[in-house]
Design a protein around this motif. Sequence first.
Motif, mmCIF file in Angstrom:
data_model
loop_
_atom_site.group_PDB
_atom_site.id
_atom_site.type_symbol
_atom_site.label_atom_id
_atom_site.label_comp_id
_atom_site.label_asym_id
_atom_site.label_seq_id
_atom_site.Cartn_x
_atom_site.Cartn_y
_atom_site.Cartn_z
ATOM 1 N N UNK A 245 -99.111 -11.218 36.375
ATOM 2 C CA UNK A 245 -99.826 -12.153 35.405
ATOM 3 C C UNK A 245 -101.319 -12.184 35.711
ATOM 4 N N UNK A 246 -102.039 -12.601 34.654
ATOM 5 C CA UNK A 246 -103.379 -12.663 34.808
ATOM 6 C C UNK A 246 -103.864 -14.325 35.031
ATOM 7 N N UNK A 247 -104.677 -14.748 36.031
ATOM 8 C CA UNK A 247 -104.730 -16.093 36.156
ATOM 9 C C UNK A 247 -105.413 -16.787 35.123
ATOM 10 N N UNK A 248 -106.506 -16.286 34.365
ATOM 11 C CA UNK A 248 -107.094 -17.128 33.340
ATOM 12 C C UNK A 248 -106.096 -17.282 32.051
ATOM 13 N N UNK A 249 -105.064 -16.484 31.936
ATOM 14 C CA UNK A 249 -104.291 -16.523 30.867
ATOM 15 C C UNK A 249 -103.108 -17.661 31.396
ATOM 16 N N UNK A 250 -102.826 -17.904 32.479
ATOM 17 C CA UNK A 250 -101.583 -18.858 32.900
ATOM 18 C C UNK A 250 -102.283 -20.232 33.090
ATOM 19 N N UNK A 251 -103.549 -20.265 33.567
ATOM 20 C CA UNK A 251 -103.992 -21.580 34.074
ATOM 21 C C UNK A 251 -105.350 -21.687 33.322
ATOM 22 N N UNK A 253 -107.146 -24.046 31.766
ATOM 23 C CA UNK A 253 -108.174 -25.430 32.021
ATOM 24 C C UNK A 253 -108.297 -25.522 33.385
ATOM 25 N N UNK A 254 -107.988 -24.482 34.458
ATOM 26 C CA UNK A 254 -108.347 -24.558 35.747
ATOM 27 C C UNK A 254 -109.520 -24.554 36.090
ATOM 28 N N UNK A 255 -109.998 -25.059 37.261
ATOM 29 C CA UNK A 255 -111.305 -24.998 37.802
ATOM 30 C C UNK A 255 -111.713 -23.445 37.712
ATOM 31 N N UNK A 257 -110.602 -20.698 36.369
ATOM 32 C CA UNK A 257 -110.708 -20.077 35.087
ATOM 33 C C UNK A 257 -112.075 -20.718 34.509
ATOM 34 N N UNK A 258 -112.465 -21.764 34.578
ATOM 35 C CA UNK A 258 -113.987 -22.379 34.046
ATOM 36 C C UNK A 258 -115.165 -21.547 34.915
ATOM 37 N N UNK A 259 -114.791 -21.369 36.167
ATOM 38 C CA UNK A 259 -115.931 -20.568 36.756
ATOM 39 C C UNK A 259 -115.740 -19.148 36.544
ATOM 40 N N UNK A 260 -114.516 -18.473 35.966
ATOM 41 C CA UNK A 260 -114.601 -17.310 35.577
ATOM 42 C C UNK A 260 -115.141 -17.163 34.397
ATOM 43 N N UNK A 261 -115.149 -17.848 33.373
ATOM 44 C CA UNK A 261 -115.909 -18.332 32.308
ATOM 45 C C UNK A 261 -117.358 -18.281 32.457
ATOM 46 N N UNK A 262 -118.005 -19.093 33.364
ATOM 47 C CA UNK A 262 -119.155 -19.096 33.721
ATOM 48 C C UNK A 262 -119.590 -17.697 34.342
#
Length: 272
Positions: A245-251, A253-255, A257-262
């Motif tokens: 599975x891919x982390x940003x799809x499962x979590x 709102x996790x910190x 995922x927000x770092x990857x968004x940035x």
Amino acid sequence: MYNNISLQASKLVELANRVKKNSYKTKIVTITSGKGGVGKSTITSNLAILLSKKGYKVAVLDADIGLANLQVLFDVKPQNSFFDYIEGKCSLQQTITKTPYENIYLFAGISSFEYSSFKNSFVFSNFVKDILSLDSFDFLLVDTGAGLNDYVKEFLAISDNILAITSTDPSALTDVYALMKMLSLNKRKLMLCFNHTKNYQIGENICNSLITLAKKNSLKSDFMVKYLGNISSCSNIATTSRLRKVFVNEFRNDEISLQMELVLRNLLLNIE
């Protein structure tokens, strides 16, 4: 021997320039690392998901020659690898694998195999050009192998958007500096993302130190190093990878995922 090397280099530069001169819709981002094991493929797959969530159609090329693993991360079983196309066994369309994620397509490689017969033949550069010629994708993420072997250099040569994944490990930083020196000869910039790094400031400080070192050693003055952000260590990333599975799809709102968004936001601001 020197003349042969110079000829090969000239041909590669010529091919790279041909790719750049054509007005393709697809933007290439080459994701690389000096040291293996820094999470390059994991970050590639997560960035692909985030791009698709923004409405982009994304192709991912598993260019880690002999150690391909993106089919595992995307949980797909490709019918053909891009080597089948290179060897004339299938069409280009038949190498495209639809992933379970909307708007994400994989050009798969093959693990545990030697491809020395392709050395210095530029088949990889030409394959990327063929993908661009499809004009079907908004982005092509090229996930290279670690190090600076001939295969990696070929994929680096055809893109002006190069993202290096590194960590604070001294050997990883040494490898990134070697990458900076090489790219500064004919590229304008390198983008950096720090993985397994506690906070944004640590990565930024180290990036600034690398820039200072580069200036002291007289790297080209107009060569830029762009810091995109950091990804903190998180056990859930390894867990999701093992579960295919891919982390940003499962979590979402996790910190992390927000770092990857940035990182993605800064990437989109810096690509050409």
